[in-house]
Design an enzyme around this catalytic site. Structure first.
Site, PDB file in Angstrom:
ATOM      1  CB  SER A  66      -0.914  -0.015   1.237  1.00 20.35           C
ATOM      2  OG  SER A  66      -1.631   1.198   1.353  1.00 20.35           O
ATOM      3  CG  LEU A  73      -2.136   7.022   3.032  1.00 16.95           C
ATOM      4  CD1 LEU A  73      -3.496   6.356   2.863  1.00 16.95           C
ATOM      5  CD2 LEU A  73      -1.904   8.034   1.911  1.00 16.95           C
ATOM      6  N   GLY A  93       4.074   4.377  15.679  1.00 20.16           N
ATOM      7  CA  GLY A  93       4.142   4.183  14.222  1.00 20.16           C
ATOM      8  C   GLY A  93       5.245   3.258  13.754  1.00 20.16           C
ATOM      9  CD  GLU A  94       9.003  -1.118  16.132  1.00 23.36           C
ATOM     10  OE1 GLU A  94       9.646  -2.145  15.860  1.00 23.36           O
ATOM     11  OE2 GLU A  94       8.813  -0.719  17.302  1.00 23.36           O
ATOM     12  NE  ARG A  95       0.504  -2.232  11.643  1.00 18.81           N
ATOM     13  CZ  ARG A  95      -0.403  -2.446  10.683  1.00 18.81           C
ATOM     14  NH1 ARG A  95      -0.270  -3.476   9.875  1.00 18.81           N
ATOM     15  NH2 ARG A  95      -1.430  -1.659  10.538  1.00 18.81           N
ATOM     16  NE  ARG A  96       1.482   4.486  11.300  1.00 21.29           N
ATOM     17  CZ  ARG A  96       1.332   5.521  12.109  1.00 21.29           C
ATOM     18  NH1 ARG A  96       1.373   6.746  11.644  1.00 21.29           N
ATOM     19  NH2 ARG A  96       1.149   5.327  13.404  1.00 21.29           N
ATOM     20  CG  ASN A 128       1.392  -0.345  20.059  1.00 22.24           C
ATOM     21  OD1 ASN A 128       1.521  -1.031  19.056  1.00 22.24           O
ATOM     22  ND2 ASN A 128       2.323   0.495  20.462  1.00 22.24           N
ATOM     23  NE  ARG A 131      -1.730   2.020  15.204  1.00 24.20           N
ATOM     24  CZ  ARG A 131      -2.114   2.720  14.141  1.00 24.20           C
ATOM     25  NH1 ARG A 131      -2.966   2.196  13.284  1.00 24.20           N
ATOM     26  NH2 ARG A 131      -1.666   3.944  13.949  1.00 24.20           N
ATOM     27  CB  ALA A 132      -8.783  -3.798  15.655  1.00 26.13           C
TER      28      ALA A 132
END
Length: 293
Positions: A66, A73, A93-96, A128, A131-132
């Site tokens: 994405s 985004l 935002g570590e995952r991003r 964290n 977030r689901a």
């Protein structure tokens, strides 16, 4: 606890979204307090106290795809690194950030804020748990760590993260499961609903193996847990009486005070008080309270 720390969950979206749409984005260092800027990825480092420890490979790959198509985004949130001047530590935002590296980006949009260790830790946990896709066991350990570090009660923790006290209490109990059950929970073979049902069983580890091997639903797990709990047992002493409302209220009061799972087992005036701790910090705190003069 200070009122300004309560309800942080409701204010986090404002903090992360305060960069105005259409604002010019410039490369290089981002002064604290300004809007989103592009910061080179190599100048950003993960937070070793990040509550999330598991990042699903499939989800990271999807997010990277994405990002290749649409970019990042939502800016990540960072703070200036104290160990490496000119560089930054991720707060949220570590995952991003990980997905952006996979996508081949050289820089990511980020908000830079001057945050103390405790404030950054709270924000990381709130970001964290809202977030689901956060693993329920990671969520439980995050609550336990927050309570131990900040000396919050369950009620104060619930207000900080924007959850109900019952949700926090029930989630904390997951960290008391046997290690083998926790492994199933972390791997996604069991859901939080399964785990809560297994908690009531006399032998949670054995029941978990049955649930995983047979692929039982949550309702089936609850029924099996009740059946095993209600099965007749050999008498080895006075049998515990069914708990009345006063006993349940006492357990709730003790859990609220200690921030740990508590069970009162009465057998005709004699019995047991069981306290389950989720972290060594909780055990230390319990020992400190019990030995206090």
């Amino acid at each position: 606890m200070a009122e300004n720390r309560r309800g942080l969950g409701r204010g986090l979206s404002a903090l992360l979204g305060e960069a105005e749409e259409g604002q010019e984005v410039q490369a290089g260092q981002a002064p604290a307090g300004e809007g989103a800027r592009e910061i080179p990825i190599e100048l950003i480092h993960r937070n070793p106290e990040q509550p999330r420890t598991h990042f699903a490979e499939e989800e990271l790959a999807e997010l990277a795809d994405s990002i290749r198509e649409k970019g990042v985004l939502q800016p990540i949130l960072v703070r200036p690194s104290r160990q490496q001047p000119g560089e930054y530590q991720i707060v949220a935002g570590e995952r991003r950030w990980r997905a952006a590296q996979r996508a081949g980006l050289k820089a990511v949009p980020a908000l830079v804020r001057e945050l103390g260790d405790n404030q950054a830790y709270e924000i990381a946990i709130v970001e964290n748990v809202q977030r689901a896709d956060l693993n329920p066991l990671e969520e439980a350990k995050a609550y336990a760590a927050l309570m131990g570090r900040m000396q919050y009660s369950q009620d104060e923790t619930a207000k900080v993260v924007g959850k109900s006290r019952s949700h926090v209490a029930n989630t904390l109990r997951l960290a008391t499961l046997p290690p083998t059950v926790q492994e199933h929970l972390m791997a996604g073979r069991l859901t939080a609903g399964h785990a809560r049902a297994i908690l009531t069983a006399e032998n949670p580890a054995a029941l978990a193996e049955v649930v995983v091997s047979k692929g039982l639903s949550v309702r089936e797990t609850e029924a099996l847990a009740r059946a095993k709990t209600d099965a007749p047992k050999k008498a080895s002493g006075p049998r515990a009486k069914p708990k009345d409302a006063d006993t349940h209220a006492l357990e709730a009061d003790l859990e609220e005070s200690l921030g740990m799972a508590v069970e009162v087992i009465d057998r005709g005036g004699a019995g047991e008080l069981r306290i389950r701790y989720a972290t060594l910090e909780q055990l230390d705190e319990l020992c400190r309270r019990l030995t206090r003069r």
